[in-house]
Enzyme design. Structure first.
Site, PDB file in Angstrom:
ATOM      1  N   ASN A 168       0.844  -1.186   0.000  1.00 48.40           N
ATOM      2  CA  ASN A 168       0.000   0.000   0.000  1.00 48.40           C
ATOM      3  C   ASN A 168       0.885   1.243   0.000  1.00 48.40           C
ATOM      4  O   ASN A 168       1.521   1.565   1.002  1.00 48.40           O
ATOM      5  CB  ASN A 168      -0.916  -0.014   1.224  1.00 48.40           C
ATOM      6  CG  ASN A 168      -1.907   1.125   1.209  1.00 48.40           C
ATOM      7  OD1 ASN A 168      -1.715   2.130   0.530  1.00 48.40           O
ATOM      8  ND2 ASN A 168      -2.969   0.983   1.965  1.00 48.40           N
TER       9      ASN A 168
ATOM     10  N   ASP B  47       3.898   2.213 -10.355  1.00 41.80           N
ATOM     11  CA  ASP B  47       2.724   2.573 -11.164  1.00 41.80           C
ATOM     12  C   ASP B  47       1.568   2.880 -10.209  1.00 41.80           C
ATOM     13  O   ASP B  47       0.650   2.085 -10.038  1.00 41.80           O
ATOM     14  CB  ASP B  47       2.368   1.426 -12.106  1.00 41.80           C
ATOM     15  CG  ASP B  47       1.281   1.791 -13.106  1.00 41.80           C
ATOM     16  OD1 ASP B  47       0.813   2.944 -13.098  1.00 41.80           O
ATOM     17  OD2 ASP B  47       0.896   0.909 -13.889  1.00 41.80           O
TER      18      ASP B  47
ATOM     19  N   CYS C 194      -0.586   8.045 -14.385  1.00 41.38           N
ATOM     20  CA  CYS C 194      -1.759   8.510 -15.135  1.00 41.38           C
ATOM     21  C   CYS C 194      -2.090   9.960 -14.773  1.00 41.38           C
ATOM     22  O   CYS C 194      -3.069  10.509 -15.241  1.00 41.38           O
ATOM     23  CB  CYS C 194      -2.951   7.597 -14.885  1.00 41.38           C
ATOM     24  SG  CYS C 194      -3.452   7.517 -13.163  1.00 41.38           S
TER      25      CYS C 194
END
Length: 97
Positions: free
Chosen positions: A2, A23, A50
């Site tokens: 995490n 990522d 992203c």
């Protein structure tokens, strides 16, 4: 692992690796980046994001606080009918840092 609950002790518990592929979700990997110590720092990090804004934020810490150099970076438009892009950056540990 995490990324939002990462600290120095948790990172050291994973062991030492020369290369990382990171990522993270749109919020980035700030806790992981902050947890890097000389004992846990990989030689090379490939960071796929992203969210270019969180990549830039995390890159600032990697370069200015953790001793990395950006060797390459790019953007890939994987979703041409949207405004979303994937950003990729290669960081290498500075031999002097």
């Amino acid at each position: 692992m995490n990324l939002f609950e990462m600290d120095e002790a948790a990172l050291l518990q994973l062991g030492r690796f020369d290369k990382w592929l990171v990522d993270p979700p749109r919020d980035g990997a700030m806790e992981l980046v902050k947890a890097i110590t000389p004992e846990s720092a990989p030689q090379r990090i490939v960071y796929v994001s992203c969210n270019p804004a969180t990549l830039a934020r995390d890159a600032d810490v990697l370069v200015h606080e953790k001793g990395y150099v950006i060797k390459a970076a790019g953007v890939m438009n994987m979703f041409p009918h949207t405004s979303h892009v994937e950003s990729i950056a290669l960081f290498e540990k500075n031999c002097n840092g």
